[in-house]
Design a protein around this motif. Sequence first.
Motif, PDB file in Angstrom:
ATOM      1  N   UNK A  86     -33.040   1.221   2.469  1.00  0.00           N
ATOM      2  CA  UNK A  86     -32.198   0.071   2.813  1.00  0.00           C
ATOM      3  C   UNK A  86     -32.043  -0.844   1.604  1.00  0.00           C
ATOM      4  N   UNK A  87     -33.154  -1.119   0.930  1.00  0.00           N
ATOM      5  CA  UNK A  87     -33.118  -2.011  -0.233  1.00  0.00           C
ATOM      6  C   UNK A  87     -32.312  -1.402  -1.378  1.00  0.00           C
ATOM      7  N   UNK A  88     -32.452  -0.109  -1.600  1.00  0.00           N
ATOM      8  CA  UNK A  88     -31.703   0.552  -2.679  1.00  0.00           C
ATOM      9  C   UNK A  88     -30.201   0.524  -2.406  1.00  0.00           C
ATOM     10  N   UNK A  89     -29.808   0.810  -1.150  1.00  0.00           N
ATOM     11  CA  UNK A  89     -28.382   0.739  -0.808  1.00  0.00           C
ATOM     12  C   UNK A  89     -27.843  -0.672  -1.008  1.00  0.00           C
ATOM     13  N   UNK A  90     -28.646  -1.650  -0.631  1.00  0.00           N
ATOM     14  CA  UNK A  90     -28.234  -3.047  -0.786  1.00  0.00           C
ATOM     15  C   UNK A  90     -28.080  -3.389  -2.270  1.00  0.00           C
ATOM     16  N   UNK A  91     -29.018  -2.939  -3.077  1.00  0.00           N
ATOM     17  CA  UNK A  91     -28.946  -3.191  -4.520  1.00  0.00           C
ATOM     18  C   UNK A  91     -27.695  -2.553  -5.122  1.00  0.00           C
ATOM     19  N   UNK A  92     -27.383  -1.333  -4.724  1.00  0.00           N
ATOM     20  CA  UNK A  92     -26.167  -0.686  -5.230  1.00  0.00           C
ATOM     21  C   UNK A  92     -24.921  -1.466  -4.834  1.00  0.00           C
ATOM     22  N   UNK A  93     -24.913  -1.979  -3.622  1.00  0.00           N
ATOM     23  CA  UNK A  93     -23.793  -2.794  -3.160  1.00  0.00           C
ATOM     24  C   UNK A  93     -23.648  -4.047  -4.010  1.00  0.00           C
ATOM     25  N   UNK A  94     -24.748  -4.674  -4.318  1.00  0.00           N
ATOM     26  CA  UNK A  94     -24.727  -5.875  -5.167  1.00  0.00           C
ATOM     27  C   UNK A  94     -24.205  -5.519  -6.554  1.00  0.00           C
ATOM     28  N   UNK A  95     -24.661  -4.395  -7.094  1.00  0.00           N
ATOM     29  CA  UNK A  95     -24.196  -3.987  -8.422  1.00  0.00           C
ATOM     30  C   UNK A  95     -22.693  -3.725  -8.432  1.00  0.00           C
ATOM     31  N   UNK A  96     -22.177  -3.124  -7.363  1.00  0.00           N
ATOM     32  CA  UNK A  96     -20.729  -2.901  -7.270  1.00  0.00           C
ATOM     33  C   UNK A  96     -19.977  -4.226  -7.225  1.00  0.00           C
ATOM     34  N   UNK A  97     -20.511  -5.181  -6.466  1.00  0.00           N
ATOM     35  CA  UNK A  97     -19.864  -6.493  -6.401  1.00  0.00           C
ATOM     36  C   UNK A  97     -19.921  -7.193  -7.760  1.00  0.00           C
ATOM     37  N   UNK A  98     -21.051  -7.054  -8.467  1.00  0.00           N
ATOM     38  CA  UNK A  98     -21.162  -7.671  -9.796  1.00  0.00           C
ATOM     39  C   UNK A  98     -20.145  -7.064 -10.759  1.00  0.00           C
ATOM     40  N   UNK A  99     -19.982  -5.759 -10.699  1.00  0.00           N
ATOM     41  CA  UNK A  99     -18.993  -5.093 -11.548  1.00  0.00           C
ATOM     42  C   UNK A  99     -17.600  -5.646 -11.264  1.00  0.00           C
ATOM     43  N   UNK A 100     -17.291  -5.778  -9.987  1.00  0.00           N
ATOM     44  CA  UNK A 100     -15.990  -6.322  -9.591  1.00  0.00           C
ATOM     45  C   UNK A 100     -15.849  -7.768 -10.069  1.00  0.00           C
ATOM     46  N   UNK A 101     -16.894  -8.569  -9.903  1.00  0.00           N
ATOM     47  CA  UNK A 101     -16.839  -9.971 -10.348  1.00  0.00           C
ATOM     48  C   UNK A 101     -16.696 -10.077 -11.864  1.00  0.00           C
ATOM     49  N   UNK A 102     -17.334  -9.174 -12.603  1.00  0.00           N
ATOM     50  CA  UNK A 102     -17.187  -9.188 -14.063  1.00  0.00           C
ATOM     51  C   UNK A 102     -15.748  -8.901 -14.459  1.00  0.00           C
ATOM     52  N   UNK A 103     -15.104  -7.974 -13.759  1.00  0.00           N
ATOM     53  CA  UNK A 103     -13.701  -7.668 -14.033  1.00  0.00           C
ATOM     54  C   UNK A 103     -12.824  -8.871 -13.690  1.00  0.00           C
ATOM     55  N   UNK A 104     -13.126  -9.524 -12.571  1.00  0.00           N
ATOM     56  CA  UNK A 104     -12.367 -10.723 -12.205  1.00  0.00           C
ATOM     57  C   UNK A 104     -12.532 -11.817 -13.248  1.00  0.00           C
ATOM     58  N   UNK A 105     -13.762 -12.005 -13.719  1.00  0.00           N
ATOM     59  CA  UNK A 105     -14.003 -13.028 -14.732  1.00  0.00           C
ATOM     60  C   UNK A 105     -13.211 -12.731 -16.000  1.00  0.00           C
ATOM     61  N   UNK A 106     -13.223 -11.471 -16.437  1.00  0.00           N
ATOM     62  CA  UNK A 106     -12.492 -11.097 -17.648  1.00  0.00           C
ATOM     63  C   UNK A 106     -10.998 -11.362 -17.485  1.00  0.00           C
ATOM     64  N   UNK A 107     -10.450 -11.002 -16.328  1.00  0.00           N
ATOM     65  CA  UNK A 107      -9.031 -11.232 -16.090  1.00  0.00           C
ATOM     66  C   UNK A 107      -8.715 -12.723 -16.058  1.00  0.00           C
ATOM     67  N   UNK A 108      -9.557 -13.480 -15.377  1.00  0.00           N
ATOM     68  CA  UNK A 108      -9.329 -14.928 -15.296  1.00  0.00           C
ATOM     69  C   UNK A 108      -9.449 -15.572 -16.674  1.00  0.00           C
ATOM     70  N   UNK A 109     -10.386 -15.108 -17.476  1.00  0.00           N
ATOM     71  CA  UNK A 109     -10.498 -15.623 -18.848  1.00  0.00           C
ATOM     72  C   UNK A 109      -9.209 -15.354 -19.621  1.00  0.00           C
TER      73      UNK A 109
END
Length: 148
Positions: free
Chosen positions: A83-106
Motif C-alpha cells: 500500500x505504501x509503495x503504491x502510494x509513493x509511486x502515485x506521489x512521484x507521478x504527481x511530482x513529475x506532473x507538477x514539475x512539468x507544470x512549473x516549467x511551463x508556467x515559468x
Amino acid sequence: MLIGGLAKATGTKVNTIRFYEDIGLMPKAERTAAGQRTYTERDVKRLAFIRQARKLGFSIEEARSLLELKNTPNGKCDKASDIAKRHLLSIEERLTHLEALRAELENVVVSCKGGDLSDCKIIETLSQSRPSFVPAKKRTRSRAFSAP
C-alpha cells in the motif's frame, strides 16, 4: 470523553469525526442518556492513526486497509508495504506532473513583457484550445525501492 475532547486530543474537526463515523472509518460512538457521543482512549488511538495516515496523503480507502492490517497484528507487513509503495509511486507521478507544470508556467511568466492585455502572453497561453505543456520524462523508481 465527548466529541469535543476527542477533537481536541487528536487535532481533528468535529465534522471530520462525524464523517469518519458515517463512512465506517471510525466506529459509531456510544451515546450518553442525553444523546451525546462518548469516546474511549481506543478511539483516540484509532483517530490518531487515521490522522497520521491522512497527513501522509493516504486515501480514505488506503487508511481503511491499513487499519484492517493494524487490527491483525500477526499478519505480514507485506500488505502494508505494498500500500505504501503504491502510494509513493502515485506521489512521484504527481511530482513529475507538477514539475512539468512549473516549467511551463515559468516559460509563460518569462515570456510576459508587460504592456497591454491585448498583447499579454499569459492570457494568450491560457486562451489556447490545447495545452502546450507536455509532462516531463518519468523519473526512475524512488530510493525507497532501491537496494541499499
